[in-house]
Design a protein around this motif. Structure first.
Motif, mmCIF file in Angstrom:
data_model
loop_
_atom_site.group_PDB
_atom_site.id
_atom_site.type_symbol
_atom_site.label_atom_id
_atom_site.label_comp_id
_atom_site.label_asym_id
_atom_site.label_seq_id
_atom_site.Cartn_x
_atom_site.Cartn_y
_atom_site.Cartn_z
ATOM 1 N N TYR A 1 78.505 0.551 54.241
ATOM 2 C CA TYR A 1 78.281 0.263 52.830
ATOM 3 C C TYR A 1 79.599 0.020 52.099
ATOM 4 O O TYR A 1 79.707 -0.892 51.263
ATOM 5 N N ILE A 2 80.589 0.834 52.375
ATOM 6 C CA ILE A 2 81.878 0.683 51.690
ATOM 7 C C ILE A 2 82.515 -0.661 52.035
ATOM 8 O O ILE A 2 83.028 -1.372 51.153
ATOM 9 N N ASP A 3 82.474 -1.048 53.317
ATOM 10 C CA ASP A 3 83.061 -2.330 53.721
ATOM 11 C C ASP A 3 82.348 -3.510 53.073
ATOM 12 O O ASP A 3 82.998 -4.425 52.536
ATOM 13 N N SER A 4 81.019 -3.522 53.124
ATOM 14 C CA SER A 4 80.272 -4.665 52.587
ATOM 15 C C SER A 4 80.344 -4.731 51.062
ATOM 16 O O SER A 4 80.440 -5.818 50.479
ATOM 17 N N LEU A 5 80.326 -3.575 50.407
ATOM 18 C CA LEU A 5 80.395 -3.561 48.949
ATOM 19 C C LEU A 5 81.786 -3.968 48.473
ATOM 20 O O LEU A 5 81.928 -4.687 47.473
ATOM 21 N N LYS A 6 82.824 -3.554 49.192
ATOM 22 C CA LYS A 6 84.189 -3.947 48.833
ATOM 23 C C LYS A 6 84.359 -5.457 48.952
ATOM 24 O O LYS A 6 84.974 -6.103 48.099
ATOM 25 N N SER B 1 67.469 -6.650 47.319
ATOM 26 C CA SER B 1 67.944 -7.735 48.176
ATOM 27 C C SER B 1 67.958 -7.337 49.648
ATOM 28 O O SER B 1 67.900 -8.177 50.522
ATOM 29 N N GLU B 2 68.061 -6.043 49.919
ATOM 30 C CA GLU B 2 68.016 -5.561 51.307
ATOM 31 C C GLU B 2 67.108 -4.347 51.360
ATOM 32 O O GLU B 2 67.324 -3.371 50.631
ATOM 33 N N ILE B 3 66.091 -4.408 52.211
ATOM 34 C CA ILE B 3 65.092 -3.355 52.274
ATOM 35 C C ILE B 3 65.755 -1.993 52.520
ATOM 36 O O ILE B 3 66.533 -1.831 53.449
ATOM 37 N N GLY B 4 65.421 -1.043 51.672
ATOM 38 C CA GLY B 4 65.844 0.332 51.892
ATOM 39 C C GLY B 4 67.171 0.737 51.307
ATOM 40 O O GLY B 4 67.459 1.924 51.176
ATOM 41 N N ARG B 5 68.040 -0.227 50.930
ATOM 42 C CA ARG B 5 69.379 0.146 50.487
ATOM 43 C C ARG B 5 69.344 0.996 49.220
ATOM 44 O O ARG B 5 70.040 2.005 49.115
ATOM 45 N N SER B 6 68.541 0.598 48.245
ATOM 46 C CA SER B 6 68.478 1.367 46.997
ATOM 47 C C SER B 6 67.913 2.769 47.255
ATOM 48 O O SER B 6 68.343 3.745 46.647
ATOM 49 N N SER B 7 66.958 2.867 48.177
ATOM 50 C CA SER B 7 66.379 4.172 48.511
ATOM 51 C C SER B 7 67.413 5.064 49.191
ATOM 52 O O SER B 7 67.495 6.271 48.914
ATOM 53 N N ILE B 8 68.206 4.494 50.094
ATOM 54 C CA ILE B 8 69.243 5.263 50.778
ATOM 55 C C ILE B 8 70.278 5.772 49.781
ATOM 56 O O ILE B 8 70.720 6.923 49.848
ATOM 57 N N LEU B 9 70.652 4.928 48.834
ATOM 58 C CA LEU B 9 71.613 5.354 47.816
ATOM 59 C C LEU B 9 71.053 6.503 46.980
ATOM 60 O O LEU B 9 71.775 7.453 46.652
ATOM 61 N N ARG B 10 69.774 6.424 46.638
ATOM 62 C CA ARG B 10 69.154 7.511 45.864
ATOM 63 C C ARG B 10 69.185 8.818 46.665
ATOM 64 O O ARG B 10 69.456 9.894 46.120
ATOM 65 N N TRP C 1 74.340 -7.265 46.227
ATOM 66 C CA TRP C 1 74.499 -6.240 47.256
ATOM 67 C C TRP C 1 73.322 -5.273 47.222
ATOM 68 O O TRP C 1 72.935 -4.703 48.232
ATOM 69 N N ILE C 2 72.705 -5.138 46.028
ATOM 70 C CA ILE C 2 71.552 -4.250 45.877
ATOM 71 C C ILE C 2 70.310 -5.017 45.437
ATOM 72 O O ILE C 2 69.234 -4.869 46.003
ATOM 73 N N PHE C 3 70.446 -5.868 44.415
ATOM 74 C CA PHE C 3 69.286 -6.536 43.818
ATOM 75 C C PHE C 3 69.455 -8.050 43.810
ATOM 76 O O PHE C 3 70.538 -8.568 43.514
ATOM 77 N N SER C 4 68.355 -8.738 44.106
ATOM 78 C CA SER C 4 68.397 -10.197 44.184
ATOM 79 C C SER C 4 67.870 -10.885 42.932
ATOM 80 O O SER C 4 68.232 -12.023 42.653
ATOM 81 N N ALA C 5 66.991 -10.204 42.178
ATOM 82 C CA ALA C 5 66.360 -10.845 41.021
ATOM 83 C C ALA C 5 65.848 -9.790 40.056
ATOM 84 O O ALA C 5 65.717 -8.614 40.408
ATOM 85 N N GLY C 6 65.578 -10.248 38.831
ATOM 86 C CA GLY C 6 64.981 -9.372 37.824
ATOM 87 C C GLY C 6 63.662 -9.946 37.356
ATOM 88 O O GLY C 6 63.466 -11.164 37.349
ATOM 89 N N VAL C 7 62.739 -9.072 36.983
ATOM 90 C CA VAL C 7 61.436 -9.488 36.452
ATOM 91 C C VAL C 7 61.437 -9.189 34.957
ATOM 92 O O VAL C 7 61.666 -8.051 34.542
ATOM 93 N N TYR C 8 61.171 -10.214 34.149
ATOM 94 C CA TYR C 8 61.267 -10.091 32.693
ATOM 95 C C TYR C 8 59.913 -10.280 32.039
ATOM 96 O O TYR C 8 59.069 -11.051 32.513
ATOM 97 N N ASN C 9 59.702 -9.573 30.918
ATOM 98 C CA ASN C 9 58.439 -9.712 30.192
ATOM 99 C C ASN C 9 58.570 -10.764 29.093
ATOM 100 O O ASN C 9 59.598 -11.441 28.982
ATOM 101 N N MET D 1 78.026 9.062 58.236
ATOM 102 C CA MET D 1 79.338 8.418 58.294
ATOM 103 C C MET D 1 79.245 6.933 58.676
ATOM 104 O O MET D 1 79.917 6.098 58.057
ATOM 105 N N PRO D 2 78.421 6.551 59.666
ATOM 106 C CA PRO D 2 78.267 5.120 59.936
ATOM 107 C C PRO D 2 77.715 4.341 58.735
ATOM 108 O O PRO D 2 78.149 3.216 58.474
ATOM 109 N N VAL D 3 76.783 4.943 57.996
ATOM 110 C CA VAL D 3 76.227 4.275 56.823
ATOM 111 C C VAL D 3 77.296 4.113 55.742
ATOM 112 O O VAL D 3 77.449 3.036 55.144
ATOM 113 N N LEU D 4 78.050 5.167 55.487
ATOM 114 C CA LEU D 4 79.098 5.092 54.468
ATOM 115 C C LEU D 4 80.138 4.037 54.834
ATOM 116 O O LEU D 4 80.559 3.242 53.977
#
Length: 615
Positions: free
Chosen positions: A461-466, A499-508, A480-488, A455-458
């Motif tokens: 996340y909801i406040d910052s994403l909004k 952009s923030e360590i762990g956020r994408s992993s927590i969402l998964r 909010w999730i990604f800072s850059a892209g790597v292109y070939n 509940m604290p995480v939700l």
């Protein structure tokens, strides 16, 4: 050149490594010299003299394995290995067919759930390709060993791993042989790399392949969405075992024959309720052991691991009539379980799944202090290795018999942890990708999971994403999730930089636990939204094609720079003009909706729960 076949491998049996390695080196050098003038006689001599010892040790290490039943006694891999099926989209192959056709694919990821047999397959692959090199020497590398290094350079590690006291091979010669396709690079356990280093490891693997187009590379890992972005890699998934394969596996296990026969008779019935356990090789064997003790199997994952531990603690030697090993540490089962939960959590939070004896003793000492129990650390390790079989020896290192036990006991530890940093500890667990610790913690103690962490995480996340979405900026929403892209070189997106360590992993992890948002919180949706966009075309639409930053990026890519960081495009507000033309903002808006739905559902359940007991 003869084909690799299952019968040929079985017929090979346990062989002396020396002649096989010598023949493999000779065959590879002959093949290389016939197609390249860069492989000189000097390099050939270096390879023969410098790598023979390492390759012999590698062959022997792959030829024998330790299992949860054999304990500290290695057994020939061919005595216990069951052939697997693998799929890649609409393609389905037997393992031996994939091994035969590696060169047709070039770059392969072998993914699957924990305990699915990935590492066993990678060792089987190594043995097969030593038997028939097809002009490429198999180089088996366990990626978890890089975790203990201060400088994590994969190419240098591959080279130094081959080093011996009488090393004759220079790094330059190694690179030449690698560039000419002389090695089959087998990288086992990408998922076991430290979380903080995973992105860099991913970049190094992709860069090695890019700079060495002739190299054949096979990577194993637990299933991970990031592999969808690995251009030129075929993603093969290890299939779960079918009933016939399970019967074959159980038949190979050295265990009390009467129990095996009864278990085999029950498989049809068990398949209806326990297919998810039976179809995973490791869990299938543990089920056999648990069945031998309790004559029944629990459908809950956490109860299954609890009973499995009790089985191994009480009666590891069930196949030896009337024999029971003494417990060296003199700990009762409940105290041993409590101390091992602390041991697992401490090593888990330190990102350690393998360690030397001194480190293991130090962890055991910390666990002893935390639990306020008394035992000798040396005796405790003997119990873990010889009696409970949770830890096994691999040369000078100790490692968990399987990570899933470390995950279960870490989850158990969290249930009894009440210190002031509880949220931070759970959050560190939640940042781990592709393991079951968080979901098992929820299964063990759902109230604590929700109140202390979810509940604290939700709310956060909801406040910052909004706030990010309300700004109207596509780049701020994406940041909010990604800072850059790597292109070939074709301007295709290869990877996203967090952009923030762990956020994408927590969402998964949240998406895996709550089906209501499983598809809506997929990081792959963002990836697909960006990968499906033609940057040049979008810039033309916005009139920004002449911007120096983009022009410089295009020029660097056109030159084929080998430095992956030259290909990073930061998603700053400068990119808003073309990012707004993609649907990435609407995808991220759906993230907000999914998180809000989860919070509302849990809040309603907690409200109803709070009204049940009134005093």
């Amino acid at each position: 050149m003869p084909e690799i076949t299952e019968n040929a491998v079985i017929a090979a049996g346990m062989k002396s490594a020396g002649p096989i390695v010598s023949a493999a080196i000779a065959s590879t050098l002959q093949s290389l010299k016939s197609t390249s003038n860069r492989i000189t006689d000097k390099i050939s001599r270096e390879l023969r003299l410098g790598y023979s010892d390492f390759l012999e040790a590698s062959y022997n290490r792959c030829q024998q394995v330790k299992t949860i039943v054999s304990g500290d006694q290695p057994v020939p891999i061919l005595d216990v290995y069951v052939n697997l099926h693998l799929t890649c989209e609409n393609l389905s192959l037997e393992d031996i067919d994939l091994i035969e056709k590696l060169e047709d694919y070039g770059r392969i990821v072998v993914a699957g759930t924990g305990g699915a047999g990935k590492s066993m397959f990678m060792k089987y692959l190594t043995i097969c390709r030593f038997e028939n090199t097809k002009g490429k020497i198999p180089l088996f590398i366990e990626l978890r060993h890089l975790n203990n290094l201060s400088k994590k350079d994969l190419m240098q590690y591959c080279f130094s791993s081959c080093s011996t006291a009488h090393q004759k091979v220079t790094f330059s010669s190694f690179e030449k042989v690698f560039a000419e396709g002389g090695f089959l690079l087998i990288l086992d356990g990408f998922d076991e790399v430290d979380n903080d280093f995973k992105e860099e490891m991913e970049a190094q693997i992709l860069d090695i392949g890019r700079r060495n187009p002739a190299a054949v590379i096979v990577v194993s890992s637990r299933t991970d969405p990031r592999f969808k972005g690995w251009q030129n890699y075929y993603n093969f998934e290890v299939c779960r075992l079918n009933k016939q394969q399970v019967r074959s596996l159980v038949g190979k296990v050295k265990y009390e024959e009467g129990i095996k026969k009864r278990f085999l008779r029950e498989i049809n019935g068990l398949w209806e309720t326990h297919e998810t356990f039976l179809s995973i090789p490791l869990l299938s064997v543990i089920m056999l052991l648990t069945f031998g003790k309790f004559s029944e199997i629990s459908p809950k994952a956490t109860l299954f691991y609890k009973l499995a531990f009790q089985t191994l603690y009480r009666e590891h030697d069930a196949n030896k009539e009337q024999f029971k090993r003494p417990i060296f540490s003199d700990l009762e089962m409940d105290d041993f379980e409590r101390s091992f939960a602390a041991f697992c959590a401490l090593s888990y939070l330190d990102s350690k799944i393998s360690f030397d004896r001194a480190t293991a003793k130090a962890i055991a000492n910390r666990a002893k202090k935390y639990t306020r129990l008394e035992f000798d650390e040396g005796d405790y390790l003997k119990d873990l290795i010889q009696n409970v079989c949770m830890i096994q020896e691999e040369g000078v290192e100790l490692t968990y018999v399987h990570r899933s036990f470390q995950e279960y006991f870490t989850a158990l530890f969290l249930c009894g942890y009440h210190e002031s940093n509880l949220f931070d500890v759970i959050n560190q667990v939640a940042m781990r990708e592709n393991d079951s610790t968080l979901s098992m913690f929820k299964e063990l103690d759902e109230n604590k999971f929700e109140i202390a962490w979810l509940m604290p995480v939700l709310d956060s996340y909801i406040d910052s994403l909004k706030t990010a979405l309300d700004s109207g900026s596509a780049s701020k929403a994406l940041n909010w999730i990604f800072s850059a892209g790597v292109y070939n070189s074709d301007l295709n997106l290869e990877a996203l930089m967090i952009s923030e360590i762990g956020r994408s992993s927590i969402l998964r992890n949240i998406s895996r636990i709550y089906p209501i948002c499983e598809d809506r919180l997929s990081i792959g949706n963002i990836f697909e939204a960006l990968r499906g966009s033609d940057i040049k075309q979008l810039l033309e639409q916005t009139g920004d094609i002449k911007r120096k930053k983009i022009v410089k990026l295009l020029q660097e890519i056109a030159r084929g720079s080998s430095n992956i960081h030259d290909r990073e495009l930061k998603y700053s507000e400068e990119e808003d003009s073309w990012l707004r033309l993609t649907n990435v903002r609407s995808v991220i808006s759906e993230f907000l909706n999914a998180l809000t739905d989860v919070r509302d559902e849990i809040s309603q359940k907690r409200l109803e729960q709070s009204q049940i007991i009134v005093v």
